[in-house]
Scaffold this motif. Structure first.
Motif, mmCIF file in Angstrom:
data_model
loop_
_atom_site.group_PDB
_atom_site.id
_atom_site.type_symbol
_atom_site.label_atom_id
_atom_site.label_comp_id
_atom_site.label_asym_id
_atom_site.label_seq_id
_atom_site.Cartn_x
_atom_site.Cartn_y
_atom_site.Cartn_z
ATOM 1 N N UNK A 250 0.833 -1.213 0.000
ATOM 2 C CA UNK A 250 0.000 0.000 0.000
ATOM 3 C C UNK A 250 0.865 1.259 0.000
ATOM 4 N N UNK A 251 1.834 1.359 0.922
ATOM 5 C CA UNK A 251 2.583 2.611 1.106
ATOM 6 C C UNK A 251 3.987 2.596 0.510
ATOM 7 N N UNK A 252 4.383 1.468 -0.112
ATOM 8 C CA UNK A 252 5.729 1.410 -0.675
ATOM 9 C C UNK A 252 6.781 1.329 0.421
ATOM 10 N N UNK A 253 7.928 1.995 0.208
ATOM 11 C CA UNK A 253 8.996 1.973 1.214
ATOM 12 C C UNK A 253 8.561 2.814 2.413
ATOM 13 N N UNK A 254 8.719 2.238 3.607
ATOM 14 C CA UNK A 254 8.221 2.871 4.827
ATOM 15 C C UNK A 254 9.261 3.865 5.356
ATOM 16 N N UNK A 255 8.797 5.088 5.630
ATOM 17 C CA UNK A 255 9.677 6.143 6.147
ATOM 18 C C UNK A 255 9.018 6.786 7.362
ATOM 19 N N UNK A 256 9.816 7.479 8.179
ATOM 20 C CA UNK A 256 9.241 8.059 9.399
ATOM 21 C C UNK A 256 8.377 9.287 9.094
ATOM 22 N N UNK A 257 8.733 10.050 8.066
ATOM 23 C CA UNK A 257 7.895 11.192 7.673
ATOM 24 C C UNK A 257 6.984 10.760 6.535
ATOM 25 N N UNK A 258 5.664 10.950 6.663
ATOM 26 C CA UNK A 258 4.748 10.453 5.623
ATOM 27 C C UNK A 258 4.962 11.086 4.241
ATOM 28 N N UNK A 259 5.671 12.223 4.174
ATOM 29 C CA UNK A 259 5.891 12.840 2.860
ATOM 30 C C UNK A 259 6.846 12.024 1.994
ATOM 31 N N UNK A 260 7.664 11.164 2.621
ATOM 32 C CA UNK A 260 8.667 10.400 1.862
ATOM 33 C C UNK A 260 8.218 9.001 1.468
#
Length: 347
Positions: A250-260
Motif C-alpha cells: 500500500x505505502x511502498x517503502x516505509x519512512x518516518x515522515x509520511x511525505x517520503x
C-alpha cells in the motif's frame, strides 16, 4: 494527555486532521513497540509552523493511527487508502539522455532514497540498542559494495576534527537534526549509532541513522541523470543482499515522515536559470506541469543564489521510481528550452 489547542494561524496538516474526535479515538492506542499518539504528534504540537507535523515510530503506526495518517497522506500525495504502490527500479526503462552535454545549465545531479530496516522501529521509536544494531547490520551491507561503490564508513562518534572538516567541506556531513526532528525524537543519543559512508570518487554516499535509517545518495557534477540513477540502483541492490528494507504494497517503502513514503525518492538537479528566475510565473507553470518542486540551493526554505535552483520531483507515492526520475528529467528539458528562448529574446 489533553487535546492540543492549535492557534488559528497554524496551517499544518496535523492541525487540520487531528480533530477532537480523532484524538479521543487514538489517544490511548499504542503500537506493539509501545509508540503512542503523543510521540507521533509531538513535533507538530511543539512546532506550530510545521507543514505536516506527524512522524511514524514504526510501520505499524500507519495502521494503528490510520485515522490521522490516512487523510494526511491523501491530501499530501493524492493517494487514497485503497490505492496500491508499485516500485520500478529498472534504469533501462528510463529515457534520459544528458539534456545538457555542454554543461551550460546543470551544475550537478543528485538522487537519494530513504530506507528503513524491516521489523525494526523507525527513528522516532527506536531504542539505543536497536539503533546500534541497525548501524552494525547496515555497515556490514555497505562493506559488500565493490568497484566504483567501494569506500569507507566514518562513524560520527569519536570522529576526528580533520575528517569532520573534510566531510563538511564536501557537504557530506549531516548535523544534529533540526527542531522538527528533535521534537520527533530523532536526535536521541546523538551522535551514537550514526555515521557516513562514501565511495572513493565521492559520487556515492550513505547516511546511517539520520532521519531514516539509511539515506542512500548518488550524485555527480553535470546532467547525466541516467548514470546517477543507475549507480543508485546498483548500490540499493547490493545493500539489500545483507539488509531487508521495510516495504508495504500500500505505502511502498516505509519512512518516518509520511511525505517520503512510496518511492522515498528525491531526484534533483542544481540548475542555473537566471532568465527564468526573473519570471517566476512562467517558471512555476513549467515545474507544476511536471510535478516538480523549486528550492533554493541550500535545500528547503532557502533562497536561490545567482539564479541557481534545486529542482526535484514532488510526487513520491503511487508512482514508480522511474516515473519520478522521468518527471524530473522531462521538466528539466522544458526548463532549459524556456531559459534558452528567453536568452535569445534578451540578446
Amino acid at each position: 494527555m489533553n487535546y492540543p489547542n492549535f492557534p488559528d494561524d497554524c496551517n499544518s496538516l496535523l492541525s487540520k486532521y487531528l480533530t477532537p474526535e480523532v484524538f479521543d479515538a487514538l489517544k490511548n492506542k499504542k503500537t506493539s513497540n509501545g509508540f503512542t499518539l503523543g510521540q507521533a504528534i509531538n513535533s507538530g504540537v511543539k512546532n506550530l509552523d510545521s507543514g505536516i507535523g506527524v512522524y511514524a515510530g514504526d510501520q505499524e503506526s500507519y495502521s494503528v493511527f490510520a485515522a490521522l495518517f490516512d487523510p494526511i497522506i491523501e491530501e499530501y500525495h493524492g493517494f487514497r487508502k485503497e490505492d496500491a504502490h508499485k516500485s520500478n527500479l529498472n534504469p533501462e526503462d528510463l529515457n534520459a539522455p544528458n539534456p545538457d552535454p555542454e554543461g551550460l545549465y546543470i551544475i550537478s545531479t543528485r538522487i537519494r532514497v530513504g530506507r528503513n530496516v524491516d521489523h525494526m522501529p523507525l527513528g522516532p521509536g527506536i531504542s539505543k540498542e536497536q539503533r546500534d544494531q541497525v548501524e552494525s547490520s547496515v555497515v556490514e551491507g555497505l562493506y559488500t559494495l565493490e568497484g566504483e561503490l567501494a569506500g569507507k564508513y566514518y562513524p560520527l562518534l569519536g570522529m576526528s576534527k580533520e575528517v569532520q572538516d573534510s566531510l563538511i567541506k564536501d557537504h557530506f556531513l549531516f548535523k544534529e537534526g533540526d527542531r522538527f526532528l528533535d521534537a520527533a525524537g530523532l536526535n536521541r543519543n546523538w551522535p551514537e549509532g550514526r555515521g557516513i559512508y562514501h565511495n572513493n570518487d565521492k559520487t556515492f554516499l550513505v547516511w546511517v541513522n539520520e532521519e531514516d535509517q539509511l539515506r542512500i545518495i548518488s550524485m555527480q557534477k553535470g546532467g547525466d541523470i541516467k548514470e546517477v540513477f543507475t549507480r543508485l540502483v546498483s548500490a540499493i541492490k547490493s545493500i539489500e543482499t545483507k539488509v531487508s528494507f521495510a516495504y508495504s504494497d500500500h505505502l511502498g517503502y516505509i519512512t518516518s515522515c509520511p511525505t517520503n513514503l512510496g518511492t522515498a525518492m528525491r531526484a534533483s538537479v542544481h540548475i542555473a536559470l537566471p532568465n527564468l528566475a526573473k519570471d517566476m510565473e512562467a517558471f512555476k507553470k513549467i515545474t507544476d506541469a511536471y510535478h516538480l518542486q523549486i528550492r533554493g540551493i541550500h535545500g528547503e526554505h532557502s533562497q536561490s543564489e545567482d539564479g541557481v535552483y534545486d529542482i526535484s520531483n514532488r510526487r513520491r507515492l503511487g508512482i514508480t521510481e522511474v516515473e519520478a526520475v522521468q518527471d524530473m528529467y522531462d521538466g528539466v528539458v522544458a526548463l532549459i528550452e524556456a531559459e534558452k528562448a528567453l536568452s535569445e529574446v534578451r540578446h
